[in-house]
Design a protein around this motif. Structure first.
Motif, PDB file in Angstrom:
ATOM      1  N   THR A 215       0.833  -1.208   0.000  1.00 54.03           N
ATOM      2  CA  THR A 215       0.000   0.000   0.000  1.00 54.03           C
ATOM      3  C   THR A 215       0.858   1.245   0.000  1.00 54.03           C
ATOM      4  N   THR A 216       1.894   1.231   0.827  1.00 55.18           N
ATOM      5  CA  THR A 216       2.788   2.387   0.932  1.00 55.18           C
ATOM      6  C   THR A 216       3.512   2.650  -0.381  1.00 55.18           C
ATOM      7  N   ASP A 217       4.003   1.601  -1.012  1.00 58.38           N
ATOM      8  CA  ASP A 217       4.707   1.777  -2.284  1.00 58.38           C
ATOM      9  C   ASP A 217       3.805   2.426  -3.334  1.00 58.38           C
ATOM     10  N   MET A 218       2.511   2.177  -3.237  1.00 59.38           N
ATOM     11  CA  MET A 218       1.587   2.747  -4.208  1.00 59.38           C
ATOM     12  C   MET A 218       1.159   4.158  -3.841  1.00 59.38           C
ATOM     13  N   LEU A 219       0.871   4.429  -2.573  1.00 56.51           N
ATOM     14  CA  LEU A 219       0.187   5.665  -2.196  1.00 56.51           C
ATOM     15  C   LEU A 219       1.077   6.728  -1.560  1.00 56.51           C
ATOM     16  N   TYR A 220       2.266   6.393  -1.118  1.00 59.56           N
ATOM     17  CA  TYR A 220       3.099   7.353  -0.390  1.00 59.56           C
ATOM     18  C   TYR A 220       3.859   8.244  -1.362  1.00 59.56           C
ATOM     19  N   ASP A 221       3.637   9.539  -1.254  1.00 63.51           N
ATOM     20  CA  ASP A 221       4.350  10.525  -2.062  1.00 63.51           C
ATOM     21  C   ASP A 221       5.665  10.850  -1.345  1.00 63.51           C
ATOM     22  N   LYS A 222       6.768  10.411  -1.911  1.00 59.82           N
ATOM     23  CA  LYS A 222       8.060  10.559  -1.245  1.00 59.82           C
ATOM     24  C   LYS A 222       8.583  11.988  -1.258  1.00 59.82           C
ATOM     25  N   GLU A 223       7.982  12.843  -2.074  1.00 57.04           N
ATOM     26  CA  GLU A 223       8.362  14.255  -2.063  1.00 57.04           C
ATOM     27  C   GLU A 223       7.596  15.025  -0.994  1.00 57.04           C
ATOM     28  N   GLU A 224       6.299  14.774  -0.897  1.00 60.13           N
ATOM     29  CA  GLU A 224       5.475  15.486   0.078  1.00 60.13           C
ATOM     30  C   GLU A 224       5.431  14.788   1.437  1.00 60.13           C
ATOM     31  N   TYR A 228      -1.548   9.646  -0.651  1.00 59.29           N
ATOM     32  CA  TYR A 228      -2.777   9.880  -1.407  1.00 59.29           C
ATOM     33  C   TYR A 228      -3.868   8.990  -0.823  1.00 59.29           C
ATOM     34  N   ARG A 229      -5.089   9.457  -0.930  1.00 58.96           N
ATOM     35  CA  ARG A 229      -6.168   8.633  -0.406  1.00 58.96           C
ATOM     36  C   ARG A 229      -6.284   7.325  -1.191  1.00 58.96           C
ATOM     37  N   ASP A 230      -6.181   7.402  -2.497  1.00 56.86           N
ATOM     38  CA  ASP A 230      -6.203   6.226  -3.360  1.00 56.86           C
ATOM     39  C   ASP A 230      -5.722   6.656  -4.738  1.00 56.86           C
ATOM     40  N   SER A 231      -5.701   5.714  -5.677  1.00 55.63           N
ATOM     41  CA  SER A 231      -5.094   5.975  -6.983  1.00 55.63           C
ATOM     42  C   SER A 231      -5.814   7.045  -7.787  1.00 55.63           C
ATOM     43  N   ARG A 232      -7.068   7.351  -7.456  1.00 55.24           N
ATOM     44  CA  ARG A 232      -7.791   8.384  -8.194  1.00 55.24           C
ATOM     45  C   ARG A 232      -7.194   9.769  -7.995  1.00 55.24           C
ATOM     46  N   PHE A 233      -6.400   9.940  -6.934  1.00 59.30           N
ATOM     47  CA  PHE A 233      -5.912  11.264  -6.581  1.00 59.30           C
ATOM     48  C   PHE A 233      -4.481  11.535  -7.041  1.00 59.30           C
ATOM     49  N   PHE A 234      -3.861  10.571  -7.725  1.00 59.33           N
ATOM     50  CA  PHE A 234      -2.476  10.769  -8.146  1.00 59.33           C
ATOM     51  C   PHE A 234      -2.297  12.027  -8.991  1.00 59.33           C
ATOM     52  N   GLU A 235      -3.208  12.240  -9.915  1.00 61.84           N
ATOM     53  CA  GLU A 235      -3.065  13.361 -10.844  1.00 61.84           C
ATOM     54  C   GLU A 235      -3.993  14.531 -10.524  1.00 61.84           C
ATOM     55  N   ARG A 236      -4.804  14.401  -9.514  1.00 63.90           N
ATOM     56  CA  ARG A 236      -5.734  15.492  -9.191  1.00 63.90           C
ATOM     57  C   ARG A 236      -5.009  16.667  -8.553  1.00 63.90           C
ATOM     58  N   ARG A 237      -5.500  17.845  -8.875  1.00 62.59           N
ATOM     59  CA  ARG A 237      -4.982  19.055  -8.255  1.00 62.59           C
ATOM     60  C   ARG A 237      -6.169  19.943  -7.885  1.00 62.59           C
ATOM     61  N   ASP A 238      -6.002  20.733  -6.843  1.00 68.58           N
ATOM     62  CA  ASP A 238      -7.075  21.647  -6.474  1.00 68.58           C
ATOM     63  C   ASP A 238      -7.047  22.848  -7.417  1.00 68.58           C
ATOM     64  N   PRO A 239      -7.992  23.769  -7.331  1.00 65.97           N
ATOM     65  CA  PRO A 239      -8.029  24.912  -8.263  1.00 65.97           C
ATOM     66  C   PRO A 239      -6.767  25.766  -8.257  1.00 65.97           C
ATOM     67  N   ASN A 240      -5.969  25.652  -7.200  1.00 67.06           N
ATOM     68  CA  ASN A 240      -4.721  26.405  -7.145  1.00 67.06           C
ATOM     69  C   ASN A 240      -3.509  25.580  -7.537  1.00 67.06           C
ATOM     70  N   GLY A 241      -3.754  24.401  -8.090  1.00 64.90           N
ATOM     71  CA  GLY A 241      -2.672  23.574  -8.594  1.00 64.90           C
ATOM     72  C   GLY A 241      -1.977  22.734  -7.540  1.00 64.90           C
ATOM     73  N   ARG A 242      -2.507  22.670  -6.331  1.00 67.69           N
ATOM     74  CA  ARG A 242      -1.874  21.893  -5.271  1.00 67.69           C
ATOM     75  C   ARG A 242      -2.347  20.438  -5.322  1.00 67.69           C
ATOM     76  N   LYS A 243      -1.475  19.528  -4.915  1.00 67.98           N
ATOM     77  CA  LYS A 243      -1.865  18.137  -4.776  1.00 67.98           C
ATOM     78  C   LYS A 243      -2.930  18.020  -3.689  1.00 67.98           C
ATOM     79  N   VAL A 244      -3.785  17.025  -3.830  1.00 64.12           N
ATOM     80  CA  VAL A 244      -4.888  16.845  -2.892  1.00 64.12           C
ATOM     81  C   VAL A 244      -4.562  15.692  -1.944  1.00 64.12           C
ATOM     82  N   PHE A 245      -4.253  16.045  -0.704  1.00 63.22           N
ATOM     83  CA  PHE A 245      -4.050  15.069   0.365  1.00 63.22           C
ATOM     84  C   PHE A 245      -5.109  15.323   1.432  1.00 63.22           C
ATOM     85  N   TRP A 246      -5.889  14.290   1.702  1.00 65.66           N
ATOM     86  CA  TRP A 246      -7.032  14.406   2.604  1.00 65.66           C
ATOM     87  C   TRP A 246      -6.584  14.282   4.050  1.00 65.66           C
TER      88      TRP A 246
END
Length: 407
Positions: A215-224, A228-246
């Motif tokens: 799970t960690t290998d898939m969902l853990y962002d090593k930069e941030e 991520y909540r799940d794979s749907r959020f890998f490429e999502r960004r909020d209106p200000n271009g920020r990554k979405v971490f719940w």
């Protein structure tokens, strides 16, 4: 003792949270309580008992009937299961016997069974309260169905594709049997590790560790250093271009790590790797705490406009307080963060014991208000309160006016 809450109405922008949310919402924001912040062990536990008693008193009345379809009324599901994890922590700290009895009675009522889905992590979390009951002398019957279920999983491991999230696949059937969403880290692996300790059977430990790191290998962002909540959020960004971490999603993770690490021996390579992730997440969370002590529903959103949210905040306070007590985190570095977070949580407690600002059931950042509460939020608060009580915070010293500074 009555506690006055000063309420102010503020207009808060939600544009920074997640696509599809309303641009603006009004919500009451609680100011700091007028009374002195409870910091002594006795004061903290008294508050935790009041919050727990309020929740237990309202459960019989079906406080959240609108969420019944989502599993809120499920006595074996994750919504109440997370509450019972918190109740086990309170029962270990409180001298009031009814908390212990509630946990034992729920186990008996459930016939010590897990939820209806064999592989699903959400249906494993209630098992943590059964394992607690077993350690308290409930007998082998308290974990017999749990052990039988996990033995069946070991004998027939899932072949699900981890990358596909359960809700995104056609018909909602994808990845229903693997830990492909970050919440699962709180729900399942601590249960498996505790069963390994209870039985001495290393197979449960090995399964938990293997699946956690998958799970960690898939969902853990090593930069941030966030999940991520799940794979749907890998490429999502909020209106200000920020990554979405719940917030609550990463809260499930940090709290899950705090509940896994103690069940692995010190010096174990897997424990060391978990400790590294725990420290990385903690360092990141310290830098993004809002000035009011809460964490934003969307962690990287603008802290000046983000709503307060208590369930994620409670999990972070629990994890950080546990980490400082366990020596994984430098206490002097993290104590100010813990104090601010604890003060925020106290401000979310209503006078009658209701715990507010809990974002409703979801899988992403969303709107939340002072009156919103849920069972899992109370469970998170009880974990936080007992961990802060164990930390033994001293009242902040206020310099005496005119006192000479020591050189």
């Amino acid at each position: 003792m009555k506690r006055a809450l000063l309420l102010a109405t503020t207009v808060v922008s939600l544009a920074c949270m997640a696509p599809g949310l309303p641009a603006v919402a009004e919500t009451p924001v609680a100011a700091r309580p007028a009374a002195r912040m409870p910091l002594s062990r006795a004061e903290i536990l008294t508050l935790a008992e009041r919050v727990a008693d309020y929740q237990l008193a309202t459960m019989a009345g079906g406080e959240f009937p609108q969420n019944a379809a989502l599993g809120t009324s499920d006595m074996k599901g994750w919504v109440q299961g997370a509450l019972f994890v918190g109740l086990t922590a309170l029962a270990d700290h409180s001298d009031k016997p009814h908390f212990r009895q509630v946990i034992l009675s729920r186990g008996v009522a459930n016939k010590w069974e897990l939820g209806r889905r064999l592989y699903h992590a959400d249906d494993h979390v209630i098992g943590q309260s059964y394992l607690w009951a077993y350690r308290q002398g409930a007998g082998p019957q308290a974990i017999a169905p749990l052990k039988a279920s996990f033995d069946q999983i070991l004998a027939h491991p899932s072949q699900d594709d981890l990358i596909h999230h359960e809700y995104s696949a056609p018909g909602g059937a994808g990845c229903d049997e693997r830990w492909c969403w970050c919440d699962a880290i709180f729900m399942a692996p601590p249960t498996w590790l505790q069963l390994a300790q209870a039985t001495g059977d290393r197979r449960y430990r090995d399964f938990a560790v293997k699946e956690f790191f998958a799970t960690t290998d898939m969902l853990y962002d090593k930069e941030e250093h966030l999940y991520y909540r799940d794979s749907r959020f890998f490429e999502r960004r909020d209106p200000n271009g920020r990554k979405v971490f719940w917030s609550r999603g990463d809260g499930w993770v940090l709290a899950g790590l705090a509940r896994m690490i103690p069940y692995l021996p010190k010096g174990d390579a897997d424990r060391t790797r978990m400790e590294t992730i725990f420290r990385e997440m903690s360092a990141k969370l310290k830098t993004i705490q809002k000035p009011d002590g809460f964490w934003s529903p969307s962690l990287l959103s603008d802290p000046k406009t983000a709503l307060p949210e208590s369930s994620g905040t409670a999990f972070y306070v629990f994890g950080l307080a546990w980490g400082a007590k366990a020596g994984l985190l430098d206490r002097a570095t993290y104590e100010p963060t813990i104090r601010r977070g604890w003060a925020a949580l106290v401000s979310a407690v209503h006078e009658d014991g209701k715990f507010g600002y809990v974002q409703p059931i979801s899988d992403r950042p969303d709107a939340v208000g002072y009156d919103d509460t849920q069972y899992y939020g109370v469970g998170a608060f009880l974990l936080a309160a007992t961990a802060v009580a164990d930390l033994g915070l001293e009242p902040a010293r206020v310099p005496t006016k005119g006192a000479k500074r020591r050189r």
